[in-house]
Structures are given as C-alpha cells and as structure tokens.
Design an enzyme around this catalytic site. Sequence first.
Site, PDB file in Angstrom:
ATOM      1  CG  HIS A   1     -21.628 -11.037 -42.224  1.00  0.00           C
ATOM      2  ND1 HIS A   1     -21.500 -12.357 -42.603  1.00  0.00           N
ATOM      3  CD2 HIS A   1     -21.402 -10.305 -43.339  1.00  0.00           C
ATOM      4  CE1 HIS A   1     -21.210 -12.405 -43.903  1.00  0.00           C
ATOM      5  NE2 HIS A   1     -21.154 -11.182 -44.376  1.00  0.00           N
TER       6      HIS A   1
ATOM      7  N   GLY B   1     -16.835  -4.245 -47.563  1.00  0.00           N
ATOM      8  CA  GLY B   1     -17.273  -4.348 -46.175  1.00  0.00           C
ATOM      9  C   GLY B   1     -16.803  -5.654 -45.577  1.00  0.00           C
TER      10      GLY B   1
ATOM     11  CG  HIS C   1     -23.868  -7.965 -46.884  1.00  0.00           C
ATOM     12  ND1 HIS C   1     -24.066  -8.730 -48.016  1.00  0.00           N
ATOM     13  CD2 HIS C   1     -22.776  -8.495 -46.270  1.00  0.00           C
ATOM     14  CE1 HIS C   1     -23.139  -9.683 -48.057  1.00  0.00           C
ATOM     15  NE2 HIS C   1     -22.340  -9.560 -47.022  1.00  0.00           N
ATOM     16  CD  GLU C   2     -20.309  -6.299 -44.321  1.00  0.00           C
ATOM     17  OE1 GLU C   2     -19.981  -7.233 -43.566  1.00  0.00           O
ATOM     18  OE2 GLU C   2     -20.085  -6.322 -45.541  1.00  0.00           O
TER      19      GLU C   2
ATOM     20  CB  CYS D   1     -20.540 -12.317 -49.036  1.00  0.00           C
ATOM     21  SG  CYS D   1     -20.069 -12.522 -47.318  1.00  0.00           S
ATOM     22  CG  LEU D   2     -14.580  -9.996 -48.950  1.00  0.00           C
ATOM     23  CD1 LEU D   2     -13.633  -9.209 -48.050  1.00  0.00           C
ATOM     24  CD2 LEU D   2     -13.974 -10.172 -50.338  1.00  0.00           C
TER      25      LEU D   2
ATOM     26  CD  GLN E   1     -17.530 -11.211 -43.860  1.00  0.00           C
ATOM     27  OE1 GLN E   1     -17.694 -10.004 -43.655  1.00  0.00           O
ATOM     28  NE2 GLN E   1     -17.532 -11.727 -45.071  1.00  0.00           N
TER      29      GLN E   1
HETATM   30 CO    CO Z   1     -20.640 -10.589 -46.287  1.00  0.00          CO
END
Ligand code: CO
Length: 171
Positions: free
Chosen positions: A143, A45, A139-140, A97-98, A50
């Site tokens: 963000h 995701g 989670h997304e 998380c990236l 990000q």
């Molecule tokens: Co993330």
Amino acid sequence: MIRDIVVYPDKRLKLISKTVEVFDATLHTLLDDMYETMCAKNGVGLAAIQVGVPLRVLIINVPSDEGEGAQPKENTLEIINPQILWKEGVEKFQEGCLSIPGIYEEIERSKRVKISYVDREGTPQEIEDDDFLAIALQHEIDHLDGKVFIEKLSYIKRKKFEKEWKKREKK
Ligand code: CO
C-alpha cells in the site's frame, strides 16, 4: 476518531507514500485513529493511505486465538518507514483489504520476511515472521508503494474481479 476508508479504484491508492520525518502529536493521532478505524471495520491491518494520508505508516493487529479474536491496542504493531531486509520462500494465502471490501483472493507472496522500521517515537526496530504476520506486512507495505493485492492476480482473474467490482459499484 474513526476515519473514512479510501475505496478502490480511488486514485489515492496508487500514491507512493512519503517517509515520516516528524514524530509528533499529529502522527500519534493518526496512529490512534487508524487503530480505531481498523477495529470498527474488522480489519487486521491498515495503511495510512487507506485513510487518505500519504505517509509510510501502517498498523497490524493479528487477533489472538486465546482472546477469541480480540485486538487489544497494546497488541498493535505500529510500523513507520519500513524496509524489507530480506524475504524468502513462497506462500499462498487468501487475502482481503478494507479498501476492496468483500473481495477475497488467494495471493502468492514470500513466506518469511524480516523488516526494519521505526516506532511512533522514531526508535529503530526490527521484526521477522514466517506466518500470517509476514503476509500482512507484505500486503501493507505494498500500500505504501501504491499497490493493492488484486494487482497480483493473473490476467484472467483480474478481468473477472473488475467485472464483478463494476457490478457492485452500480448497486
Ligand atoms: Co489492504
């Protein structure tokens, strides 16, 4: 085109992303680039912030078991301006998380969620899940509101993370 990932503790990760109002080629390029970037970094995701774009846009592509982890583009959920309609239950899941690479922590979230959103053409959609996708959605969406998953850790675990992260940044 693969874009650079914004890495913690970059302040942009704290921004409240803005509602998308124009569904044009720029948005479509952003979505296509986000997919390429997510695949290149082996993520499931990605939120637009990000890659440094403060818009309420996220993508999720849960690798299929049959496809040996492949993430074909047609399986990508492109979610714009999401609203959580309801959530219920409790689930603990190991998240990563990236923007915080290499860190995996067990996080508590709702087990089931239903959200409304619009797709890349601006068409209203709804989706409901009680499995991994439900976790990824929460989670997304966090963000988009300037939150990262480690903020949900206990005080002690958060301290431990910050110490560990500083050590890595020095390397
Ligand atoms: Co993330």
